[in-house]
Every structure is written in C-alpha cells, then in structure tokens.
Motif scaffolding. Structure first.
Motif, PDB file in Angstrom:
ATOM      1  N   GLY A  45       0.849  -1.320  -0.026  1.00  0.00           N
ATOM      2  CA  GLY A  45       0.061  -0.016  -0.170  1.00  0.00           C
ATOM      3  C   GLY A  45       0.982   1.063   0.048  1.00  0.00           C
ATOM      4  O   GLY A  45       0.566   2.417  -0.729  1.00  0.00           O
ATOM      5  N   HIS A  92       1.112   3.830  -3.264  1.00  0.00           N
ATOM      6  CA  HIS A  92       0.847   5.087  -3.125  1.00  0.00           C
ATOM      7  C   HIS A  92       1.909   5.944  -3.619  1.00  0.00           C
ATOM      8  O   HIS A  92       1.790   6.988  -4.429  1.00  0.00           O
ATOM      9  CB  HIS A  92       0.609   5.451  -1.531  1.00  0.00           C
ATOM     10  CG  HIS A  92       0.472   6.881  -1.254  1.00  0.00           C
ATOM     11  ND1 HIS A  92      -0.652   7.789  -1.280  1.00  0.00           N
ATOM     12  CD2 HIS A  92       1.531   7.873  -0.995  1.00  0.00           C
ATOM     13  CE1 HIS A  92      -0.360   9.038  -0.984  1.00  0.00           C
ATOM     14  NE2 HIS A  92       0.807   9.172  -0.725  1.00  0.00           N
ATOM     15  N   ASP A 140      -3.830   7.860  -2.993  1.00  0.00           N
ATOM     16  CA  ASP A 140      -4.196   6.941  -2.297  1.00  0.00           C
ATOM     17  C   ASP A 140      -5.318   6.176  -3.187  1.00  0.00           C
ATOM     18  O   ASP A 140      -5.321   4.839  -3.151  1.00  0.00           O
ATOM     19  CB  ASP A 140      -4.973   7.543  -1.273  1.00  0.00           C
ATOM     20  CG  ASP A 140      -4.316   7.923  -0.103  1.00  0.00           C
ATOM     21  OD1 ASP A 140      -3.323   7.355   0.147  1.00  0.00           O
ATOM     22  OD2 ASP A 140      -4.604   8.701   0.829  1.00  0.00           O
ATOM     23  N   ARG A 141      -5.862   6.913  -4.035  1.00  0.00           N
ATOM     24  CA  ARG A 141      -7.052   6.337  -5.036  1.00  0.00           C
ATOM     25  C   ARG A 141      -6.112   5.181  -5.901  1.00  0.00           C
ATOM     26  O   ARG A 141      -6.576   4.139  -6.102  1.00  0.00           O
ATOM     27  CB  ARG A 141      -7.731   7.149  -5.661  1.00  0.00           C
ATOM     28  CG  ARG A 141      -8.779   8.096  -4.688  1.00  0.00           C
ATOM     29  CD  ARG A 141      -9.835   8.807  -5.659  1.00  0.00           C
ATOM     30  NE  ARG A 141      -9.254  10.062  -6.231  1.00  0.00           N
ATOM     31  CZ  ARG A 141      -8.935  11.010  -5.664  1.00  0.00           C
ATOM     32  NH1 ARG A 141      -9.152  11.433  -4.592  1.00  0.00           N
ATOM     33  NH2 ARG A 141      -8.293  12.266  -6.398  1.00  0.00           N
ATOM     34  N   VAL A 190      -5.247   1.937  -4.299  1.00  0.00           N
ATOM     35  CA  VAL A 190      -6.074   0.807  -4.409  1.00  0.00           C
ATOM     36  C   VAL A 190      -6.106   0.077  -5.555  1.00  0.00           C
ATOM     37  O   VAL A 190      -6.351  -1.391  -5.374  1.00  0.00           O
ATOM     38  CB  VAL A 190      -7.551   1.687  -4.246  1.00  0.00           C
ATOM     39  CG1 VAL A 190      -8.730   0.665  -4.387  1.00  0.00           C
ATOM     40  CG2 VAL A 190      -7.661   2.332  -2.735  1.00  0.00           C
ATOM     41  N   PRO A 211      -6.372  -4.070  -0.704  1.00  0.00           N
ATOM     42  CA  PRO A 211      -6.292  -2.563  -0.542  1.00  0.00           C
ATOM     43  C   PRO A 211      -6.472  -2.059   0.773  1.00  0.00           C
ATOM     44  O   PRO A 211      -6.274  -0.777   1.217  1.00  0.00           O
ATOM     45  CB  PRO A 211      -7.132  -1.985  -1.610  1.00  0.00           C
ATOM     46  CG  PRO A 211      -8.078  -2.964  -1.874  1.00  0.00           C
ATOM     47  CD  PRO A 211      -7.335  -4.248  -1.877  1.00  0.00           C
ATOM     48  N   MET A 230      -4.459  -0.512   3.352  1.00  0.00           N
ATOM     49  CA  MET A 230      -3.827   0.987   3.416  1.00  0.00           C
ATOM     50  C   MET A 230      -4.607   1.528   4.538  1.00  0.00           C
ATOM     51  O   MET A 230      -4.244   2.680   4.852  1.00  0.00           O
ATOM     52  CB  MET A 230      -4.126   1.453   2.023  1.00  0.00           C
ATOM     53  CG  MET A 230      -3.540   1.113   0.903  1.00  0.00           C
ATOM     54  SD  MET A 230      -4.015   1.650  -0.853  1.00  0.00           S
ATOM     55  CE  MET A 230      -3.965   3.548  -0.378  1.00  0.00           C
ATOM     56  N   ARG A 248      -8.150  10.585   4.878  1.00  0.00           N
ATOM     57  CA  ARG A 248      -7.664   9.682   4.081  1.00  0.00           C
ATOM     58  C   ARG A 248      -8.061   8.397   3.910  1.00  0.00           C
ATOM     59  O   ARG A 248      -8.179   7.745   3.093  1.00  0.00           O
ATOM     60  CB  ARG A 248      -6.037   9.341   3.938  1.00  0.00           C
ATOM     61  CG  ARG A 248      -5.281  10.748   3.957  1.00  0.00           C
ATOM     62  CD  ARG A 248      -3.857  10.616   3.981  1.00  0.00           C
ATOM     63  NE  ARG A 248      -3.259   9.613   2.995  1.00  0.00           N
ATOM     64  CZ  ARG A 248      -1.638   9.600   3.110  1.00  0.00           C
ATOM     65  NH1 ARG A 248      -1.070  10.177   3.859  1.00  0.00           N
ATOM     66  NH2 ARG A 248      -1.458   8.754   1.918  1.00  0.00           N
ATOM     67  N   ILE A 293     -10.163   6.424   1.005  1.00  0.00           N
ATOM     68  CA  ILE A 293      -9.691   5.032   0.638  1.00  0.00           C
ATOM     69  C   ILE A 293     -10.836   4.108   0.450  1.00  0.00           C
ATOM     70  O   ILE A 293     -10.972   3.357  -0.567  1.00  0.00           O
ATOM     71  CB  ILE A 293      -8.660   4.391   1.538  1.00  0.00           C
ATOM     72  CG1 ILE A 293      -7.355   5.336   1.531  1.00  0.00           C
ATOM     73  CG2 ILE A 293      -8.310   3.076   1.084  1.00  0.00           C
ATOM     74  CD1 ILE A 293      -6.329   4.806   2.429  1.00  0.00           C
TER      75      ILE A 293
END
Length: 269
Positions: free
Chosen positions: A131, A135, A201-202, A205, A215, A218, A247, A251
């Motif tokens: 994760g 990122h 972050d997206r 995933v 994911p 994370m 965040r 996520i």
C-alpha cells in the motif's frame, strides 16, 4: 508615475506567469488527465536520478539489510508487473533507507521510491508495504512532481508581481503585502499537495488489488501513521499531507467505487 509604472510591470509579470502556466499542458496517458506541466518525462527521470543520492544521504543512506531491501524491491516490482504503471517509461527503483527513527516514504520524479526503516518496522504485513509503495508509484505516474514544479513557478511569478506592484521604498509597511502574498502562495501549494496525496491513495487502491494485495491494508497504514504522529500534526490546512482520518474515508470510497460488488477473493493482507 512611478507607482503606475510598478503596477503595469506587476500586471505584465502576472499575465506572463499565468499565460505560461495555462499554455503548457500535456496529456497524462496513465490517468487520462490534461495537466499543466512544462517538463518532459525524460527530464523528470533525470531530475530524480540526480537528486536520489542526496535524498538518501539525508536519511542515513541505504540500509545495510540486503534481505529487507530486496523484499522492498520485490514488492515494488510486483506492483509494476501487474499494472499499467509497469508499461510507463519511468525508471522505477525501490530503496530502503537506514533511518530507524523517521517514519516516512516518498517518491522522486521519474520513479525513484524510498521508504525508511522507521516506517517499515511499523508495518505488519506485506500488503501494508504494498500500500505504501503503491501510493508512491501513484505520485510518479500521476506526475505530481512535475505539476508541483509548474505551480511553484506560477505562484513565484504571481507573488513576485505583487511584490513589485505594492512595494514602496518610502513606506516599509508596504512590504507586508508581499509577505502576505508569499504566504498565500505557500498555502495554495500545500493544498495542491493534499489533493495529490488523495489521488495517490486512490491509485494505490487499484495498484495493490491488481497485484493480489488487499487494498484495505492501506487503511491500517493510515492508522499507523496517525499513531506515529502522536497527535502533533497540527491543523490540516497547514500540512502537506491530509489528516489520516480523512484519507481513510477517501480510501474506503475508492475501494467501493472500483469494486462495487466487493473485493476479489483471496487477496493477500
């Protein structure tokens, strides 16, 4: 007349800065976004490679644990091999830094990615490491560094224009206008930084799930970062990273959006 001339020069500088920023755009093949950047991918790679030794030295250099360092590279390469990120021209490499106290990970332009031993020892699973690395890969493929450079040039040009237009050598108090303008420019860039973090972050995933990692790990990383901060991060608007709690929500939304029918079975934690 002098005051009018200063205003005209300031306006010219501001318009030139704005025109340069808005006219320099490139399409990002990975994200599909049109971005305001004024350097090439090759220049990003060169910048990152040039800066990597100095950045590593600030964290005590590379870690002597070759087994742990190799594992970091293995996880990073797995993320690349199972996603479009591996098909980009960036020269990715993953490094474990010797610093045992600092909890941090970061990416340089072009694909040089670092994680400190201080952060690694707080991570409990391979999925959490994936994760973090995912990122940082997100920052690279989304060209956040190139965007930040363009935005920094823009705000520097605008604050310089404001300083010229407002400064009066016979009135020292007029300098406060330039100071305020500089502070606003700094806060704007911090805001952009937070948006970049959420986008990464997206992207992480997708990168982790495509490589067989859960994911949701994370979210655990966010809890670890929140605990590591000791509650001393200060107001979110004055930070380059979003509040870990915010965040987590982002996520969770990204997981739901990308996998509306639920995550694939058998993902590694």
């Amino acid at each position: 007349m002098k005051a009018i001339l200063k205003i005209i020069i300031g306006l010219f500088m501001a318009l030139l800065s704005l025109g340069t920023y808005w006219c320099n755009t490139q399409d990002n093949e990975f994200t599909g976004e049109k971005q305001h950047v004024d350097i090439t991918v090759e220049q990003e790679i060169a910048l990152g490679l040039q800066a990597a030794p100095e950045m590593a030295s600030q964290y005590g250099g590379l870690h002597s644990d070759q087994v742990a360092a190799a594992k970091i590279k293995e996880i990073g390469q797995k993320l690349l091999q199972n996603s479009k990120a591996g098909q980009t021209p960036y020269r990715f490499d993953f490094h474990l830094l010797a610093d045992e106290q600092t909890v941090n990970a970061f990416a340089l332009p072009g694909g040089q990615i670092f994680i400190t031993a201080g952060l690694l020892k707080k991570l409990g699973t391979e999925g959490q490491v994936a994760g973090v690395l995912g990122h940082e890969i997100g920052h690279v493929v989304a060209r956040h560094s190139a965007e930040q450079l363009a935005k920094a040039k823009l705000t520097q040009g605008l604050t310089g224009a404001a300083a010229i237009a407002s400064y009066d050598p016979e009135n020292p108090a007029s300098q406060s206008g330039a100071v305020v303008a500089a502070m606003v420019g700094k806060l704007l860039n911090m805001r952009y930084g937070r948006e970049d973090e959420l986008e990464s972050d997206r992207l992480a995933v997708a990168l982790t799930a495509q490589s067989g990692y859960n994911p949701q790990a994370m979210i655990q990383v966010m809890r670890i970062l929140e605990e590591a901060s000791g509650g001393t991060s200060g107001p979110e608007f004055a930070q380059t990273h979003p509040n870990p709690g915010n965040r987590v929500a982002e996520i969770e939304r990204a997981i739901q959006a990308q996998y509306p029918n639920g995550l694939p079975a058998g993902l590694q934690e």
